[in-house]
Design a protein around this motif. Sequence first.
Motif, short mmCIF file in Angstrom:
data_model
loop_
_atom_site.label_atom_id
_atom_site.label_comp_id
_atom_site.label_asym_id
_atom_site.label_seq_id
_atom_site.Cartn_x
_atom_site.Cartn_y
_atom_site.Cartn_z
N MET A 1 -8.48 -9.91 4.67
CA MET A 1 -8.05 -11.10 5.41
C MET A 1 -6.77 -11.66 4.80
O MET A 1 -5.86 -12.09 5.51
CB MET A 1 -9.19 -12.12 5.34
CG MET A 1 -9.16 -13.15 6.43
SD MET A 1 -9.14 -12.41 8.06
CE MET A 1 -7.90 -13.41 8.82
N LYS A 2 -6.72 -11.62 3.45
CA LYS A 2 -5.53 -12.13 2.75
C LYS A 2 -4.29 -11.32 3.16
O LYS A 2 -3.24 -11.87 3.49
CB LYS A 2 -5.76 -12.00 1.24
CG LYS A 2 -4.91 -12.92 0.41
CD LYS A 2 -5.46 -13.00 -1.01
CE LYS A 2 -4.42 -12.53 -1.99
NZ LYS A 2 -4.95 -12.17 -3.28
N VAL A 3 -4.44 -9.99 3.18
CA VAL A 3 -3.30 -9.13 3.56
C VAL A 3 -2.90 -9.39 5.00
O VAL A 3 -1.71 -9.47 5.33
CB VAL A 3 -3.66 -7.64 3.34
CG1 VAL A 3 -2.57 -6.74 3.90
CG2 VAL A 3 -3.89 -7.34 1.87
N ASN A 4 -3.90 -9.54 5.87
CA ASN A 4 -3.61 -9.81 7.28
C ASN A 4 -2.77 -11.08 7.43
O ASN A 4 -1.75 -11.10 8.14
CB ASN A 4 -4.94 -9.94 8.03
CG ASN A 4 -4.73 -10.15 9.51
OD1 ASN A 4 -4.37 -9.23 10.21
ND2 ASN A 4 -4.90 -11.38 9.97
N GLY B 1 10.71 -10.95 9.60
CA GLY B 1 10.75 -9.78 10.49
C GLY B 1 10.37 -8.50 9.79
O GLY B 1 10.48 -7.41 10.35
N LYS B 2 9.93 -8.60 8.51
CA LYS B 2 9.54 -7.41 7.76
C LYS B 2 8.14 -7.62 7.18
O LYS B 2 7.74 -8.76 6.93
CB LYS B 2 10.50 -7.19 6.58
CG LYS B 2 11.76 -6.52 6.93
CD LYS B 2 12.42 -6.11 5.63
CE LYS B 2 13.81 -5.57 5.89
NZ LYS B 2 14.62 -5.64 4.68
N ILE B 3 7.44 -6.53 6.91
CA ILE B 3 6.11 -6.64 6.28
C ILE B 3 6.17 -5.99 4.90
O ILE B 3 6.57 -4.82 4.77
CB ILE B 3 5.04 -5.95 7.15
CG1 ILE B 3 4.85 -6.74 8.46
CG2 ILE B 3 3.70 -5.85 6.42
CD1 ILE B 3 3.91 -6.10 9.46
N ASN B 4 5.79 -6.76 3.89
CA ASN B 4 5.82 -6.24 2.52
C ASN B 4 4.43 -6.09 1.90
O ASN B 4 4.28 -5.54 0.82
CB ASN B 4 6.65 -7.17 1.61
CG ASN B 4 8.07 -7.26 2.11
OD1 ASN B 4 8.71 -6.25 2.39
ND2 ASN B 4 8.56 -8.48 2.27
N SER B 5 3.41 -6.61 2.58
CA SER B 5 2.04 -6.50 2.06
C SER B 5 1.30 -5.43 2.86
O SER B 5 1.54 -5.29 4.06
CB SER B 5 1.31 -7.83 2.19
OG SER B 5 2.05 -8.84 1.54
N HIS B 6 0.39 -4.73 2.20
CA HIS B 6 -0.24 -3.58 2.85
C HIS B 6 -1.75 -3.57 2.60
O HIS B 6 -2.22 -4.00 1.56
CB HIS B 6 0.37 -2.28 2.31
CG HIS B 6 1.85 -2.30 2.38
ND1 HIS B 6 2.54 -2.09 3.55
CD2 HIS B 6 2.79 -2.57 1.43
CE1 HIS B 6 3.84 -2.20 3.31
NE2 HIS B 6 4.02 -2.51 2.04
N PHE B 7 -2.49 -3.01 3.58
CA PHE B 7 -3.95 -2.94 3.41
C PHE B 7 -4.34 -1.92 2.33
O PHE B 7 -5.25 -2.16 1.56
CB PHE B 7 -4.62 -2.55 4.75
CG PHE B 7 -4.60 -3.66 5.77
CD1 PHE B 7 -5.43 -4.76 5.61
CD2 PHE B 7 -3.76 -3.61 6.87
CE1 PHE B 7 -5.44 -5.79 6.55
CE2 PHE B 7 -3.76 -4.64 7.81
CZ PHE B 7 -4.59 -5.73 7.65
N ASP B 8 -3.70 -0.78 2.32
CA ASP B 8 -3.98 0.28 1.33
C ASP B 8 -5.46 0.61 1.23
O ASP B 8 -5.99 0.79 0.12
CB ASP B 8 -3.43 -0.13 -0.06
CG ASP B 8 -1.90 -0.04 -0.09
OD1 ASP B 8 -1.33 0.73 0.72
OD2 ASP B 8 -1.29 -0.75 -0.91
N VAL B 9 -6.13 0.67 2.35
CA VAL B 9 -7.57 0.97 2.36
C VAL B 9 -7.80 2.45 2.11
O VAL B 9 -8.60 2.85 1.27
CB VAL B 9 -8.20 0.58 3.72
CG1 VAL B 9 -9.69 0.89 3.73
CG2 VAL B 9 -7.97 -0.89 4.02
N THR B 10 -7.07 3.29 2.83
CA THR B 10 -7.30 4.74 2.74
C THR B 10 -6.94 5.26 1.36
O THR B 10 -7.69 6.04 0.77
CB THR B 10 -6.49 5.46 3.84
OG1 THR B 10 -6.86 4.92 5.10
CG2 THR B 10 -6.77 6.96 3.83
N VAL B 11 -5.82 4.79 0.83
CA VAL B 11 -5.36 5.32 -0.46
C VAL B 11 -6.32 4.95 -1.60
O VAL B 11 -6.39 5.63 -2.61
CB VAL B 11 -3.90 4.85 -0.74
CG1 VAL B 11 -3.86 3.39 -1.18
CG2 VAL B 11 -3.23 5.73 -1.77
N SER B 12 -7.09 3.87 -1.39
CA SER B 12 -7.98 3.45 -2.49
C SER B 12 -9.46 3.71 -2.19
O SER B 12 -10.32 3.33 -2.98
CB SER B 12 -7.75 1.96 -2.79
OG SER B 12 -7.97 1.21 -1.62
#
Length: 279
Positions: free
Chosen positions: A107-110, A121-132
């Motif tokens: 939720m925080k990342v969202n 206009g840019k996104i710098n935060s990522h969910f990174d669910v698959t990689v972790s």
Amino acid sequence: MIELCMDRLKNKVALITGGSRGLGASIAKHFFNEGAKIILCDIDIKKANEIANELNGKAYFMDVSDSKNVEDIFSNIKSEFNQLDILVNNAGINGFENRQDLLDDRMKVNNLQNKEFSETGKINSHFDVTVSMTDDDWHKMIAVHLNGTFFCTREALKIMNNQESGSIINMGSVLGTTGGPSSPHYSAAKAGILGFTRATARELASRNIRVNAIAPGYIDTDMTSSLGDVKKIVKSATPMKRFGVVEDIAWAAVYLASQESKFVTGQTISPNGGFVMSQ
Ligand SMILES: NC(=O)c1ccc[n+]([C@@H]2O[C@H](COP(=O)([O-])OP(=O)(O)OC[C@H]3O[C@@H](n4cnc5c(N)ncnc54)[C@H](O)[C@@H]3O)[C@@H](O)[C@H]2O)c1
């Protein structure tokens, strides 16, 4: 509220996995009201027994992800009932059980992504669910949903094939079609269930066994109770602006279990308030 009793499932034996609460318990109650004999299989045997007692039914401890356990229980059911008309492969997990921290992170990342995009206009935060994601988390999700659906279907066919009739209903999800940004394993398992549904529908048509799926949108149950702010996002993305209730799914299951759907096989019915409009 269950309003009508039409005996649509009179003299039918119905087995529902994950039937001790939520969608499974509601499906069991609706089937019972339509005249079916109810068998509930769940890892929560205490609650399953409570619901089964209410419905003059029978409950078994079954972990759908355990092939041997599934085989043994179906063998008991075959000896006791020698009949199985309806199988609902409903047992499931969402991967957030006892992991509120994961939900809060997502939720925080969202929120961060929305803020970053609107400001720069840019996104710098990522969910990174698959990689972790750990192997265990991946395997458990696939084991309960996809393996469980296969194991139970295989054993049910040992009874249904001899009858040359049956209705199998597999619980998918809208996330199997749309994907969910924080649930690759859940989305993969549910998409797999939809493919399995279509393949077995083709295979089993010659035996007069129909196989269909229900792909619910977001429904108020224990599974979705911890979603917190995610609920607001889902509601605003849903044309009907709300979550569904368990009856919305149970009536779809009654239809697919009954003769009223006798020309329906290999299909996915998706009560979802308009959240997704194609399959
Ligand atoms: N609630 C929703 O919004 C929603 C949306 C789409 C799909 N679904 C799917 O519908 C099904 C039911 O969801 P729900 O909301 O009622 O969930 P729930 O968490 O309320 O109930 C799940 C049931 O499955 C049982 N279960 C879990 N693991 C099991 C296992 N290994 N073996 C046997 N039983 C097991 C639990 O004990 C519980 O009774 C699930 O497959 C879920 O993925 C739910």
